[in-house]
Design an enzyme around this catalytic site. Sequence first.
Site, short mmCIF file in Angstrom:
data_model
loop_
_atom_site.label_atom_id
_atom_site.label_comp_id
_atom_site.label_asym_id
_atom_site.label_seq_id
_atom_site.Cartn_x
_atom_site.Cartn_y
_atom_site.Cartn_z
N ASP A 266 0.87 -1.23 -0.09
CA ASP A 266 -0.20 -0.11 0.05
C ASP A 266 1.00 1.29 0.01
O ASP A 266 2.12 0.99 0.19
CB ASP A 266 -0.74 0.01 1.09
CG ASP A 266 -2.20 0.91 0.67
OD1 ASP A 266 -2.12 1.52 -0.11
OD2 ASP A 266 -3.15 0.83 1.64
C1 BGC Z 1 -5.08 3.40 0.08
C2 BGC Z 1 -5.31 2.01 -0.72
C3 BGC Z 1 -5.13 2.63 -2.15
C4 BGC Z 1 -4.07 3.37 -2.45
C5 BGC Z 1 -3.68 3.78 -3.97
C6 BGC Z 1 -4.00 4.05 -0.06
O1 BGC Z 1 -3.77 5.24 0.76
O2 BGC Z 1 -5.05 2.66 1.32
O3 BGC Z 1 -6.65 1.67 -0.76
O4 BGC Z 1 -5.40 1.44 -3.28
O5 BGC Z 1 -3.95 4.41 -1.47
O6 BGC Z 1 -4.42 5.29 -4.21
#
Ligand code: BGC
Length: 721
Positions: A266
């Site tokens: 993530d």
């Molecule tokens: C979130 C994810 C997301 C990623 C990309 C993160 O802050 O937890 O769910 O896919 O950002 O945008």
Amino acid sequence: MARKNVNLKKLISQMTLEQKVSQLIQLNAMNFAKSATEITGPAQQWGLSDEWLNTMGSTLNFADAEEMIKIQKNHMEKDPNGIPMMFMMDVIHGYRTIYPIPLGLAASFDPELVYECTRMAAKEAAAGGVNVTFTPMVDYVRDARWGRVLETAGEDPYLTSVIGATQVRAFQGDDLSDKENLAACVKHYAAYGGAEAGRDYNTVELSERILREYYLPSYKACIDAGVKMIMPSFNSLNGVPSAANSWLMKQVLKKEWKFRGTVITDYNAIGELKTHGIAENMREAAKMAFENGCDIEMMSNGYHDHLCELVRDGTIDEKKVDEAVMRVLKLKKELGLFDDPYRGASPEREKALALCPEHRAIARRAANESAVLLKNEGVLPFSKDLKKVAVIGHFAECNEIKGFWSCHGKDSECVTVADGIRAKLPGAEIITAYGCSPLWNDKNTDGFSEAVAAAKEADAVVLCLGEPQTYSGEGNSRADIRLPGMQEELARAVVAANPNCALVLFNGRPLVLTDINCPAILDMWFPGSEGGNSAADLLFGDAVPCGKITMSFPKAVGQCPIYYNHPSTGRPKWTAEDVHQAYASNYIGCGNLPLYSFGHGLSYTKFEYESMELSDTKMSAEKPLTVKITVKNVGNYAAKETVQLYFRDIYASTVRPVQQLAAFEKIALAPGEKKTVTFTVTEEMLRFYNAECKHVSEAGEFVIFTGYADHRYKEARFFLK
Ligand code: BGC
């Protein structure tokens, strides 16, 4: 140059170590183009050299087909190995045409509808140049304070699994190289939704037994459905953040589940290993994540700064880097990117699909089927002959109803409730009044008198209240989940002025509605582009509500976490809900049940559950049980009903939930029509994790019932041999 038959092994053998590591890095599109979309987390400038930038493996959150084509063209001209970039994005509940937030869509209990909505999103996104979406989010949840419950299917592991697997199939199709398909990425592995006290990013401490029983099945279901990618979660799980958690990543994911796809961290999750305080520095963080199987690092600089040096000093075997690169390149090949780096990206098609009538119709139908009629004391549906309707509250004329994570959806493209009603009742007078703001710290009541006056002069009132769309979603947890600001007071004043009043709610989570005295409550969630039209359809009877909530609505925030499938206690409450029982598991001044239970949702018609018949009173692994439930529409509206089947294992070697969903089916019934739904209960459905974490069923007696959580319309007993 088309390279359909590119030999990936040979290609990797020709790459420098830096070029390989570059495939394992994901940067925001802002590093490649000027027009990037919203950025989350700490985007840092790392002083990347052109050499790195030109060979970068993937990017996230770019703007559109035009930008994708520009970035890819530039990239293909510069990458010495001719490896296309992979474009990823959060396509969560629509790309440009936005349908209800996942918690709303789950309330439809309709996997076919989920499939249809997801296909629409896939087509629009693929035309926009997206290759991979960070969906499905299948985190199992129990705590409405957590802002990210809006992205989930709620508090049932089975429903969450069904919906997640459906999304995987809908996004990926049978052939990933088909230009209307996207690769899916299941997230956030694991148990991100178990955040203590519902506070985002917070610690998760869970026994292995509970993890396996409630939290892990939905990720596994997506893997079984063939998901190509997985994203470990931010949180620490039993002391170790997921990206570095070898039990999760090696033991369960790779060894037990045999996941062979690509793992992406993530946003900045490797950087956060340092912040968590489990890695001394970025070198150690990079090593931990890489060794635990994280192939791609999203938006932090551990791999860029340290992976080459970790290989060169012998800490990490280069073969392991080659294997990770192979997983990334294999996905690019499967997507058909080597054959056509632009793969379906088309500004013309993107434009033609965005909010086209066909897609708006799907979004409207999805909103109609997701809305939940929580309460109705003879108020709804309103007559279409009304002369004067007051539409009151912040959300009356507000188009901020698409909800968090709505990709390229625009507020300006969402239909407001007032506009939906104007279109529905062209001959009526529609008066609007603001009332008060939905901000938690805004106590201003200056607008109350105008709202009360409007309510008084109208034949009926549509009161539009809720949470701002920024009160749910990532980072947006709430400790008090009542209607924020002075909205409860506004509701009381308006209902006193005109009791012919329906409350239309906009919310990204279950709310505490205990002190709301409106005679009707219609929960629209964040319905998306067609929200106002859908609300008008439902309020005036052109559509009949059929959604059922998939997360309990607590009576008080102090009940959180509250979930229908909780284990039994040794001292359950026997007394009436509002009577405190001494030395029992209950509260003083508040019952144990939620205000609205899982599976609750009213209709304008009335369904009678005539019978539930079991094929036998005994079943076994060889001889499953057949359950036939007959339901009749005894009201005046053609409508849909979700028939739900629950069971309880009465005695077992570990404490079992007081009820759990076994199956469901949504049926349509004309007035007077009756249908029989047939469910098969297999031995496998009755299994659970015992104290040794073995997945077993145990012989004994079970109760089976239909109705909804905490409400048994028909029940019977049977024995498993
Ligand atoms: C979130 C994810 C997301 C990623 C990309 C993160 O802050 O937890 O769910 O896919 O950002 O945008």
